[in-house]
Design an enzyme around this catalytic site. Structure first.
Site, PDB file in Angstrom:
ATOM      1  N   SER A 122      -4.499 -11.292 -55.571  1.00 29.88           N
ATOM      2  CA  SER A 122      -3.945 -11.794 -54.317  1.00 29.88           C
ATOM      3  C   SER A 122      -5.012 -12.083 -53.268  1.00 29.88           C
ATOM      4  O   SER A 122      -4.883 -13.029 -52.494  1.00 29.88           O
ATOM      5  CB  SER A 122      -2.931 -10.799 -53.757  1.00 29.88           C
ATOM      6  N   HIS A 174      -5.689  -8.940 -49.038  1.00 29.87           N
ATOM      7  CA  HIS A 174      -5.081 -10.200 -48.611  1.00 29.87           C
ATOM      8  C   HIS A 174      -5.768 -10.740 -47.360  1.00 29.87           C
ATOM      9  O   HIS A 174      -6.107 -11.923 -47.266  1.00 29.87           O
ATOM     10  CB  HIS A 174      -3.601  -9.990 -48.280  1.00 29.87           C
TER      11      HIS A 174
END
Length: 344
Positions: A122, A174
């Site tokens: 991610s 992230h």
């Protein structure tokens, strides 16, 4: 300039590595099998493992995924966004970008949580996303304008993850991935002295200009395959040449007539004629999405780029009937090469 590939070598390698780790670890449930891949050995503190020579740990958490949905969601984005970057910047750049984004996002996650039990692509995905988003926004020649709905969805998901409603998530990974991609794109645009500029498309169309998605690529390939299948098997290699494309278009129209062809087959002729133009001029494929339909167009690189509609099948058929298809092709090539932005 070569025609854009509908795959990415680097993405294929990343997907294969992630899938292998997922299978060997039963999607992260066999923690002991992942011990060597975590950023730090659970029995050691800090970066002792890395400092002892196990530097791969800075990178390998990106290949760890906890559950099929975690894996599939991440790798679909790796496939789509990675293809954009590899086509525009090359596999060497893409691989370097992956390493930098993965290492920085992994290190940030560990430093700010002190918990080595995390993983996933991610952080890299958000890096790819913000890089493509920023380059497409400030560099029209990059030909990577991202759909507004996609941007909103990615940012909404980013915020939702931070709320904690979705359980334990590597939010710092992230965040740092998002920052890495945006900063990298900013520095490139600054070095190129690029700013936000107006495009040659109407304002309402600029907002909906997009790079090819996987679905667009598959649709275009299916249409090309229909045309290619009109060749005898032993002659299909001729489709790779410009002359071969024009000849098969001529043969189809002469044998079947444009009036009898269903819409998807007339569109196939337009796609193949445009492929010949791309092969000759180095134009790039793009899409206009106006919420009602996705329309294929061609773009000429520049700042801003110039857009060209595909030559209509009816016009192609008229040229075939008059024996002037090659003339239409050469006229189209000259129009593209001589086109310039209007003076302001």
């Amino acid at each position: 300039m070569t025609q854009a590939k509908n795959y990415s070598i680097v993405s294929i390698a990343l997907i294969a590595m992630s899938a292998l780790v997922a299978l060997l670890s039963s999607f992260g449930t066999l923690a002991e099998s992942l011990r060597i891949l975590f950023i730090s050995d659970p029995d050691q503190s800090g970066f002792a493992s890395v400092f002892s020579g196990q530097i791969w740990r800075l990178l390998t958490p990106a290949f760890i995924h906890f559950g099929p949905m975690h894996l599939i969601f991440n790798l679909l984005w790796v496939w789509d966004l990675g293809m954009v970057i590899e086509n525009r910047k090359g596999p060497g750049f893409y691989l370097s970008f992956f390493v930098v984004a993965a290492v920085i996002s992994n290190v940030a996650q560990y430093l700010l949580t002190s918990n080595p039990f995390f993983g996933g692509m991610s952080g890299v995905v958000y890096g790819l996303f913000s890089y493509v988003w920023m380059r497409g926004r400030y560099d029209p020649a990059f030909n990577g304008i991202m759909r507004k709905a996609t941007v909103n969805m990615m940012l909404a998901w980013f915020v939702l993850c931070w709320t904690g409603l979705l359980g334990p998530i590597a939010n710092w990974a992230h965040t740092m991935g998002l920052v890495v991609g945006a900063v990298w794109a900013y520095l490139e645009c600054k070095s190129l002295r690029l700013g936000q500029t107006s495009a040659s498309l109407p304002a309402n169309k600029v907002q909906s200009l997009e790079y090819f998605s996987t679905a667009d690529i598959l649709k275009a390939e299916a249409l090309r395959s229909w045309v290619k299948d009109q060749y005898l098997p032993e002659a299909r290699q001729q489709f790779d040449t410009i002359d071969g494309k024009l000849k098969i278009i001529t043969a189809i129209i002469q044998q079947k007539g444009i009036e009898t062809l269903p819409p998807h087959e007339t569109q196939a002729l337009e796609i193949v004629f445009a492929d010949a133009l791309v092969q000759e001029t180095g134009l790039n494929w793009a899409v206009i999405d106006d919420d009602h339909q996705r329309t294929f167009i061609l773009l000429k690189s520049g700042t801003p780029p110039l857009s060209f509609s595909l030559v209509p099948a009816t016009r192609i058929a008229e040229a075939v009937k008059d024996g002037k298809l090659n003339e239409l092709f050469q006229t189209s090539v000259q129009t593209i090469r001589n086109s310039q932005l209007p003076q302001t």
